[in-house]
Design a protein around this motif. Sequence first.
Motif, short mmCIF file in Angstrom:
data_model
loop_
_atom_site.label_atom_id
_atom_site.label_comp_id
_atom_site.label_asym_id
_atom_site.label_seq_id
_atom_site.Cartn_x
_atom_site.Cartn_y
_atom_site.Cartn_z
N UNK A 23 43.51 37.15 45.35
CA UNK A 23 44.51 38.19 45.57
C UNK A 23 44.33 38.78 46.96
N UNK A 24 45.21 39.69 47.28
CA UNK A 24 45.06 40.49 48.49
C UNK A 24 44.78 41.94 48.11
N UNK A 25 44.21 42.13 46.95
CA UNK A 25 43.88 43.47 46.46
C UNK A 25 42.46 43.79 46.90
N UNK A 30 40.79 49.31 44.55
CA UNK A 30 40.40 49.40 43.14
C UNK A 30 39.45 50.58 42.95
N UNK A 31 38.45 50.70 43.81
CA UNK A 31 37.48 51.79 43.70
C UNK A 31 38.13 53.15 43.94
N UNK A 32 39.05 53.24 44.89
CA UNK A 32 39.77 54.49 45.14
C UNK A 32 40.52 54.93 43.89
N UNK A 33 41.19 53.99 43.24
CA UNK A 33 41.93 54.31 42.02
C UNK A 33 40.99 54.77 40.91
N UNK A 37 40.36 58.80 39.12
CA UNK A 37 40.55 59.04 37.70
C UNK A 37 41.72 58.30 37.09
N UNK A 38 42.25 57.33 37.81
CA UNK A 38 43.34 56.53 37.27
C UNK A 38 42.83 55.80 36.02
N UNK A 41 43.43 51.07 32.16
CA UNK A 41 44.58 50.24 31.76
C UNK A 41 45.69 50.28 32.81
N UNK A 42 45.89 51.42 33.44
CA UNK A 42 46.92 51.54 34.47
C UNK A 42 46.57 50.70 35.69
N UNK A 43 45.30 50.68 36.05
CA UNK A 43 44.86 49.85 37.19
C UNK A 43 45.04 48.38 36.84
N UNK A 44 44.61 48.01 35.65
CA UNK A 44 44.73 46.60 35.24
C UNK A 44 46.18 46.14 35.25
N UNK A 45 47.06 46.94 34.69
CA UNK A 45 48.49 46.57 34.64
C UNK A 45 49.13 46.64 36.02
N UNK A 46 48.85 47.71 36.75
CA UNK A 46 49.48 47.92 38.04
C UNK A 46 49.16 46.86 39.08
N UNK A 47 47.95 46.33 39.01
CA UNK A 47 47.51 45.34 39.99
C UNK A 47 47.34 43.95 39.37
#
Length: 77
Positions: A23-25, A30-33, A37-38, A41-47
């Motif tokens: 990826x280009x992620x 990821x750590x910032x999110x 406090x994201x 599940x939101x991180x997993x789905x969003x990215x």
Amino acid sequence: MNWRDRISVDPNVCHGKACIKGTRIMVSVVLDNMGAGEPEEAILKGYHLKKEDLQASLLYAADLARDRLLTLPVGAA
């Protein structure tokens, strides 16, 4: 788990910043999110990541923290 199985650094991808493999992620995103406090599940789905990618990002950060010294203000509260 070895974070090296899920994270790569390629000078031709994202200016050589650590990214989730394939990826280009950037790991920093990821750590910032996670730090903000994201919800996981939101991180997993969003990215479009897997739980192992989040764990690898934390392990990568832990390795960096072990090898790096930062000066912190004394008595700051």
